[in-house]
Design a protein around this motif. Structure first.
Motif, PDB file in Angstrom:
ATOM      1  N   SER A  11       0.842  -1.198   0.000  1.00 34.70           N
ATOM      2  CA  SER A  11       0.000   0.000   0.000  1.00 34.70           C
ATOM      3  C   SER A  11       0.870   1.237   0.000  1.00 34.70           C
ATOM      4  CB  SER A  11      -0.891   0.021   1.243  1.00 34.70           C
ATOM      5  OG  SER A  11      -1.695  -1.120   1.307  1.00 34.70           O
ATOM      6  N   ASN A  12       0.264   2.357  -0.329  1.00 37.82           N
ATOM      7  CA  ASN A  12       0.997   3.621  -0.281  1.00 37.82           C
ATOM      8  C   ASN A  12       0.733   4.322   1.046  1.00 37.82           C
ATOM      9  OD1 ASN A  12      -1.511   4.956  -0.497  1.00 37.82           O
ATOM     10  ND2 ASN A  12      -1.341   5.103  -2.715  1.00 37.82           N
ATOM     11  N   ASN A  13       1.297   5.507   1.227  1.00 40.15           N
ATOM     12  CA  ASN A  13       1.148   6.214   2.492  1.00 40.15           C
ATOM     13  C   ASN A  13      -0.199   6.918   2.647  1.00 40.15           C
ATOM     14  OD1 ASN A  13       1.638   8.173   0.586  1.00 40.15           O
ATOM     15  ND2 ASN A  13       3.005   9.370   1.866  1.00 40.15           N
ATOM     16  N   ARG A  14      -1.087   6.746   1.703  1.00 38.99           N
ATOM     17  CA  ARG A  14      -2.428   7.332   1.789  1.00 38.99           C
ATOM     18  C   ARG A  14      -3.496   6.269   2.013  1.00 38.99           C
ATOM     19  NH1 ARG A  14      -2.479  12.669  -1.696  1.00 38.99           N
ATOM     20  NH2 ARG A  14      -0.276  13.160  -1.475  1.00 38.99           N
ATOM     21  N   GLY A  15      -3.047   5.049   2.277  1.00 35.31           N
ATOM     22  CA  GLY A  15      -3.993   3.981   2.598  1.00 35.31           C
ATOM     23  C   GLY A  15      -4.548   3.232   1.408  1.00 35.31           C
ATOM     24  N   VAL A  33       5.617   5.300  13.547  1.00 38.78           N
ATOM     25  CA  VAL A  33       5.646   6.626  12.929  1.00 38.78           C
ATOM     26  C   VAL A  33       5.651   7.643  14.058  1.00 38.78           C
ATOM     27  CG1 VAL A  33       4.408   8.267  11.467  1.00 38.78           C
ATOM     28  CG2 VAL A  33       4.428   5.849  10.860  1.00 38.78           C
ATOM     29  N   ASP A  34       6.647   8.494  14.077  1.00 40.37           N
ATOM     30  CA  ASP A  34       6.798   9.489  15.144  1.00 40.37           C
ATOM     31  C   ASP A  34       6.722   8.855  16.522  1.00 40.37           C
ATOM     32  OD1 ASP A  34       7.188  11.652  13.439  1.00 40.37           O
ATOM     33  OD2 ASP A  34       5.040  12.102  13.321  1.00 40.37           O
TER      34      ASP A  34
END
Length: 56
Positions: A11-15, A33-34
């Protein structure tokens, strides 16, 4: 994850799902993430005592 065919969904970082790839094309996974742990990571990580004899 499709263990029978040894592939995972990517998947990409936009879901959005982009398709499938074989295990040998995966170089890493996002575990946090963070500083916040990602869900679903348990069971997907190699550990020092993992048997990775099938990897080249």
């Amino acid at each position: 994850m499709d263990l029978a065919r040894k592939r995972v969904q990517i998947s990409n970082n936009r879901g959005r799902v982009n398709g499938w790839t074989s295990h040998d094309r995966v170089f890493g996974i996002c575990t946090a993430v963070d500083g916040v742990a990602r869900s679903g990571v348990a069971g997907k990580l190699l550990t020092a005592d993992s048997d990775d004899s099938s990897r080249t």
